[in-house]
Design an enzyme around this catalytic site. Sequence first.
Site, PDB file in Angstrom:
ATOM      1  N   ASN A   7       0.877  -1.167   0.000  1.00 52.49           N
ATOM      2  CA  ASN A   7       0.000   0.000   0.000  1.00 52.49           C
ATOM      3  C   ASN A   7       0.916   1.218   0.000  1.00 52.49           C
ATOM      4  OD1 ASN A   7      -1.820   2.014   0.451  1.00 52.49           O
ATOM      5  ND2 ASN A   7      -2.754   1.086   2.267  1.00 52.49           N
ATOM      6  N   ARG A  91      -2.541  -2.104  -3.500  1.00 47.90           N
ATOM      7  CA  ARG A  91      -3.781  -1.368  -3.266  1.00 47.90           C
ATOM      8  C   ARG A  91      -3.739  -0.115  -4.137  1.00 47.90           C
ATOM      9  NH1 ARG A  91      -5.198   2.794   1.348  1.00 47.90           N
ATOM     10  NH2 ARG A  91      -7.406   3.050   0.878  1.00 47.90           N
ATOM     11  N   HIS A 180     -12.922   2.435   0.045  1.00 47.46           N
ATOM     12  CA  HIS A 180     -12.915   1.334   1.035  1.00 47.46           C
ATOM     13  C   HIS A 180     -13.598   0.086   0.467  1.00 47.46           C
ATOM     14  CE1 HIS A 180     -12.998   4.642   4.361  1.00 47.46           C
ATOM     15  NE2 HIS A 180     -11.756   4.222   4.217  1.00 47.46           N
ATOM     16  N   ARG A 241     -11.846  14.871   8.121  1.00 46.65           N
ATOM     17  CA  ARG A 241     -12.601  15.303   6.924  1.00 46.65           C
ATOM     18  C   ARG A 241     -14.034  15.647   7.309  1.00 46.65           C
ATOM     19  NH1 ARG A 241     -11.216  10.019   3.794  1.00 46.65           N
ATOM     20  NH2 ARG A 241      -8.984  10.024   4.216  1.00 46.65           N
ATOM     21  N   GLU A 384      -8.046  -5.552   5.082  1.00 43.68           N
ATOM     22  CA  GLU A 384      -7.894  -5.173   3.677  1.00 43.68           C
ATOM     23  C   GLU A 384      -6.692  -5.871   3.034  1.00 43.68           C
ATOM     24  OE1 GLU A 384      -8.638  -1.070   5.115  1.00 43.68           O
ATOM     25  OE2 GLU A 384      -9.455  -0.745   3.123  1.00 43.68           O
TER      26      GLU A 384
END
Length: 399
Positions: A7, A91, A180, A241, A384
């Site tokens: 990643n 990813r 996601h 965020r 993940e």
Amino acid sequence: MKILVINCGSSSLKYQLIDSDTEQVLAKGLCERIGIEGGCLTHQGAGKEKVTIQKDMPEHTVAVQMVIEALTDKEHGVIASLDEIGAVGHRIVHGGEKFAGSVIVTDEVVQAIEECADLAPLHNPANLIGIRSCEKIMPGVLQAAVFDTAFHQTMPKKAYLYGLPYEYYEKYKVRRYGFHGTSHDFVSARAAQILGKDRKDLRIIVCHLGNGASISAVKYGESVDTSMGLTPLEGLIMGTRCGDIDPAVVSFLGEKEQLSYQELSDVMNKKSGVLGMSGISSDFRDLGAAADQGDERAKMTLDAYAYRVAKYIGAYTAAMGGVDVIAFTAGVGENNISMREMIGEYLGFLGTKVDHEKNNLRGEEAVISTPESRVSMMVVPTNEELAIARETLRLVRKQ
Ligand code: AMP
């Protein structure tokens, strides 16, 4: 087969080496400050001590080389040589409309990821650097690209189109993509498995509540709506965020505070969310501690967070004509007992009932609703990296 999952961010690189036969993590680690002075690699082999190696990494290729050295190191390593790595799974944040599933990396795939970079200018170029670095250091090793957006490509047009002039969708592909995806896919599949049911028979709402947070409606195995949009800024209130706001706030604040688009984007991505609202922290542990000590803004922030999640659950119940399972995952979803309670309190109208004892757990798979609850509420830890390794293996087997 041993699969290296990567990643790659603009200045960091996270990795895990996974044995696909046993699904065990053989080693994992993180390279930080790539391209900046003070580079550092933290590495841990299974059953071994964590090691930190301080060394500048002027570019990602150097970071990948260091990862390989750590993995093959006589003391801290877990493999004898590079040849033991059967495949690499990357990813990739944005696959635009081009990718509705994972793919083996080819020149055409690299070009298509480059073309999506417009939509994720901070992430896709970094992801590509990861691919190129691996190609250089491990030529001939099969590489797979697993996209954050792919699982949501099943959304119908009514869910992904914005109320903007259609030409912007045609010209620039401005629409909801969602993120996601690997997690929403993994968690909804696992939730069904835990219940001993087929995902194709269930309407599942997955609440991925981490530092970044998104909710998805997974109807009979397919994502039909999700809260993040063109970028990961839309939807829930997150760590830093803002999530949904009136779009007019942007020009209003721009004028009042004399801020450029870039500065406004920084405010909305990095200084908002629970951090901006509370003025305390983006970490829910700090917020919980402050609320326990009577801090009113912390309490208000946590309540607003729970309210937004509950509102989306209501919306997605309508979108799917009902809901059978609500699954919580990621840092907050898996670990924050009181946040799950707070969200649960809004959901009585659905016939849901949280079992307070069962809910008293962190990071474990569990059904947290009472047997009478009309909707199964669950905690399903996400993974993940494992999902990326599984996808990579699936593609290798198809070769
Ligand atoms: P993630 O992005 O999935 O790693 O989630 C990170 C967030 O999970 C952190 O910002 C924390 O707020 C939250 N978190 C992790 N552990 C706990 C915990 N034990 N209690 C409350 N929140 C937690």
